[in-house]
Design a protein around this motif. Structure first.
Motif, PDB file in Angstrom:
ATOM      1  N   HIS A  53       1.617   0.447  -5.788  1.00 33.54           N
ATOM      2  CA  HIS A  53       0.691   0.804  -4.705  1.00 33.54           C
ATOM      3  C   HIS A  53       1.385   1.633  -3.625  1.00 33.54           C
ATOM      4  O   HIS A  53       0.731   2.366  -2.896  1.00 33.54           O
ATOM      5  N   TRP A  62      -8.116  -4.653 -13.173  1.00 31.02           N
ATOM      6  CA  TRP A  62      -8.597  -3.806 -12.080  1.00 31.02           C
ATOM      7  C   TRP A  62      -7.585  -2.744 -11.651  1.00 31.02           C
ATOM      8  O   TRP A  62      -7.926  -1.831 -10.919  1.00 31.02           O
ATOM      9  N   HIS A  63      -6.338  -2.871 -12.084  1.00 32.05           N
ATOM     10  CA  HIS A  63      -5.293  -1.977 -11.568  1.00 32.05           C
ATOM     11  C   HIS A  63      -5.164  -0.724 -12.448  1.00 32.05           C
ATOM     12  O   HIS A  63      -4.762  -0.809 -13.600  1.00 32.05           O
ATOM     13  N   ARG A  83      -0.270   1.210  -0.245  1.00 35.05           N
ATOM     14  CA  ARG A  83       0.278   0.206   0.676  1.00 35.05           C
ATOM     15  C   ARG A  83       1.655   0.661   1.115  1.00 35.05           C
ATOM     16  O   ARG A  83       2.432   1.175   0.308  1.00 35.05           O
ATOM     17  N   GLU A 106      -3.888  -7.265 -15.377  1.00 39.74           N
ATOM     18  CA  GLU A 106      -4.701  -6.904 -14.207  1.00 39.74           C
ATOM     19  C   GLU A 106      -5.743  -5.875 -14.629  1.00 39.74           C
ATOM     20  O   GLU A 106      -5.462  -4.673 -14.643  1.00 39.74           O
ATOM     21  N   ASP A 114      -6.632  -0.434  -7.105  1.00 36.97           N
ATOM     22  CA  ASP A 114      -7.323  -1.600  -7.635  1.00 36.97           C
ATOM     23  C   ASP A 114      -8.811  -1.293  -7.505  1.00 36.97           C
ATOM     24  O   ASP A 114      -9.305  -1.085  -6.394  1.00 36.97           O
TER      25      ASP A 114
HETATM   26 ZN   LIG Z   1      -2.936  -3.214  -7.996  1.00 40.26          ZN
END
Ligand SMILES: [Zn+2]
Length: 228
Positions: free
Chosen positions: A149, A200-201, A107, A198, A156
């Motif tokens: 990110h 997923w991270h 990002r 998290e 993710d």
């Molecule tokens: Zn993330």
């Protein structure tokens, strides 16, 4: 008869078009997208410690951080250097019946600001003052310049089907380190990472550091201090 034979070359038009389409698709998937990055640091590259760069609320990305991005086929971007192992991990998972996809990769600081602005707007809509809304949003969203990110080294990862989430997270927890990735925000480390759990991270740190972090149970913040 003779007329039909004469126009047979027309058959090659769709074939040639298909060949061109395949050629451009492959090009699209393989070519790294060189996107100039406004914030972030060439210095990490030069020092060779880019794999374990620490980015959190106390360690924002340097203003001159630069990253060469590779576009994944779903439109997400990652640092091109992590791609071979990311692909290897996804291929192995698939061979074991687990379909993964990158829901969110790189990002820009601008993307991160947009996420922050959206959350602030939501809180204001719920009746918070601007000041309170900003404070609340900062609890949940990393400020621009402080999200991992933005390095292109964090992904993710989700299951392709919603129902497969738990199985996917368990698989990643047990296997990601073999491909150089660590679960960056474990449940029991949130007081040190500053980020809630998290599952997923995942963060690329390279196979060597990933194995050490996996075996020791340290988070990246602790691992960095132990290296000094
Ligand atoms: Zn993330």
């Amino acid at each position: 008869m003779r007329r039909r034979k004469k126009h047979r070359w027309i058959l090659f038009i769709p074939l040639a078009m298909a060949a061109f389409a395949v050629f451009f698709m492959i090009r699209e998937l393989r070519l790294p997208a060189e996107i100039p990055y406004m914030r972030g640091s060439a210095s990490y590259r030069a020092e060779g410690d880019w794999k374990t760069v620490l980015v959190n609320a106390d360690h924002p990305l340097p203003a001159d951080y630069s990253v060469s991005l590779l576009r994944l086929d779903n439109g997400e971007y990652v640092d091109e250097r992590i791609w071979p192992e990311l692909q290897e991990m996804f291929d192995t998972a698939r061979s074991q019946g687990i379909s993964l996809y990158v829901r969110s990769g790189w990002r820009s600081a601008e993307d991160q600001q947009a996420i922050m602005d959206e959350m602030i707007a939501q809180y204001i809509e719920e009746g918070y003052s601007r000041e309170a809304a900003e404070a609340e949003a900062r609890e949940w969203v990393a400020a621009p310049g402080t999200s991992e990110h933005e390095t292109g080294l964090a992904v993710d990862i989700n299951a392709e089907e919603e129902a497969g989430s738990l199985r996917t997270y368990n698989w990643l927890k047990d296997n990601a380190h073999l491909y150089g990735f660590i679960q960056r925000y474990p449940e029991e480390k949130s007081s040190l990472t500053g980020i809630a759990y998290e599952p997923w991270h995942y963060r690329y740190v390279g196979k060597e550091a990933a194995a050490e972090i996996y075996d020791s149970g340290l988070c990246l913040e602790e691992y960095q201090s132990s290296q000094r």
